[in-house]
Design an enzyme around this catalytic site. Sequence first.
Site, PDB file in Angstrom:
ATOM      1  N   HIS A 211      12.080  46.301  25.956  1.00  0.00           N
ATOM      2  CA  HIS A 211      13.382  46.875  25.575  1.00  0.00           C
ATOM      3  C   HIS A 211      14.159  47.304  26.823  1.00  0.00           C
ATOM      4  O   HIS A 211      15.347  46.994  26.964  1.00  0.00           O
ATOM      5  CB  HIS A 211      13.175  48.086  24.673  1.00  0.00           C
ATOM      6  CG  HIS A 211      12.537  47.760  23.358  1.00  0.00           C
ATOM      7  ND1 HIS A 211      12.051  48.720  22.500  1.00  0.00           N
ATOM      8  CD2 HIS A 211      12.305  46.572  22.741  1.00  0.00           C
ATOM      9  CE1 HIS A 211      11.551  48.149  21.428  1.00  0.00           C
ATOM     10  NE2 HIS A 211      11.677  46.839  21.555  1.00  0.00           N
TER      11      HIS A 211
ATOM     12  N   SER B 134      13.412  41.587  20.160  1.00  0.00           N
ATOM     13  CA  SER B 134      14.011  42.888  20.467  1.00  0.00           C
ATOM     14  C   SER B 134      14.412  43.029  21.931  1.00  0.00           C
ATOM     15  O   SER B 134      15.402  43.688  22.242  1.00  0.00           O
ATOM     16  CB  SER B 134      13.063  44.014  20.059  1.00  0.00           C
ATOM     17  OG  SER B 134      11.797  43.856  20.659  1.00  0.00           O
TER      18      SER B 134
END
Length: 582
Positions: free
Chosen positions: A320, A268
Amino acid sequence: MPLKPSYDDKLHLSGLSNTEILILALEAAQKLEWKIEKIAPEGILFQVPFNMYSHGEEITFTIEQGSDGEVSVRSQSSSIQFVDYGKNRKNIQKLQKAMEEARNSLSPEELTQKGNELEEDFNRPLTEEEKAYIEEEMKKNSILSFFIPRKGFIATPILIDINILVFILMVASGVGILNPDTLPLLKWGADFGPLTLTGDWWRTVTCNFIHIGGFHLAMNIYAFMFVGLFLEQLIGSRRMFASYFLTGLCSAAFSLYMHGETISAGASGAIFGLYGIFLAFLLFHGIAKEERKALLTSILIFVGYNLIYGLKEGIDNAAHIGGLLSGFLLGIVYVFSNKFKNPDAQRTVSIIGELGIFCIFLFSFIMLCKNVPPLYQEIRQEWESGIVEAYLNGELEEENENHPVMSPPGNSSDRQFPSYVPIGNNDTWLSYYDAETNFSCQYPTNWRKITGAKGLTPSAPPPLLKLVNGANQLTVVSIAYDTQKEFEHTKKLSLIVPRNEKGQPSEDYKQNDININGLPMTKTTNPLHIGAPDEPGKDIQQISFKYFQEKNKRIYSIVMLLYDEEAAADLDAIVSSIQITK
């Protein structure tokens, strides 16, 4: 709200035969570069290719039987989405316009001739080459096309395949498919500060291919497919590979900076990096206004939702953010490089920018390595010696439970508590760390850590750590207060000692200020009677340490119950190892 938005309309092409209408539709599709999925005398099925301006809509073109040139057209999104941003309506408008242009460009004789040829094609069997072509087109348009490299779409399927392959190998080796344990994740290369920053630098790479369960993998692959389809067309396969690795490294470094003690894994961070690059192109590249607005809205919704969702416990939002920021910076470099018309100049600028991003990562990583807490080196030693593995496997807990209980000489009935177990030759020291409070210490394995311990009252928080050896105990509690007034009031109360009949502090309570590893603490020692007041019971010693963290309005309480004098050395050693990082 439908999960696959659609738009329906009617076209009127009077004065034409069915085959002539089909010819105009085919001519229009060729101009629009739509793929022909299926053709029959009653209609055509088109597929709009995935690109920056389309999500791959399916166009159903059906000639109404018995009508004078009336055609039903439906454009439907082929992927699940909440809104289509008007794409389906625009597809039908484009088709109608292209058909009108084709009708104007073809003479009636040409149109009739093409219609007759098409009718002959309907009536003849397919050749082997045609069958092979149709089969190949079906393969390209299937879900499998996301996993098969082809010209212009190489990096995305290869990176997806690597992630899936690694997960398959993990599961085949015995790693849990839904909720894997900590130990196998560390063995396969998850990011963990005490290991990554003390020699295992390669974890900053491998963590981008390790996933914490099948659902985690599926969500990342879905997000990767979406951005990969658009982005690889913009930046090319080489830069797509470089982007994944560079933003993945930066996401790992930022995660280590924010919370190095958290085990982090998953693609991610790198995927957010790709979205950051795409965001830079949407903001600064010469993409058509309508398409840019629609895609920018989709990207911002995706990024915003995932960053908010990442605030939940257990999600590495720092990775992230690190990936997104580094990707956006790299995207600006790529946008700038595209301003050069010379391909060599574009490549040179891109490589210089990529090296710059790598240098940022390298400098950050080196600085993190130079400033690792002492606890990290201790955890590294425990990892290399196998203590961490034994602890995570529960082997050390079993050894503690199997320690023999030693009874003192004399009548065993006089003693109501289990005996203290001294450190044996097979005992070692373990490290304990609480990420929320930044509290850490070490304790020997002859002391048993109690899991699931409750607070003194139903409303009180559970202890951070509770160690037991016989009747001897050490308990650590940390409480944060909402207001400064509440913090100061509790601090004042915790320092009060009982008074004697003369109103003076009791002589049984001895209080003094000490310093443990740079932490100013207040130490209070007092006797404690175990048993009813009218019974002999047992007098033990209670020793408490208070540390007041003014900035965070947090109070740490370390309370020791000393039943056996032999345990004093262990407790002193445990307390002397306490560290609370600011």
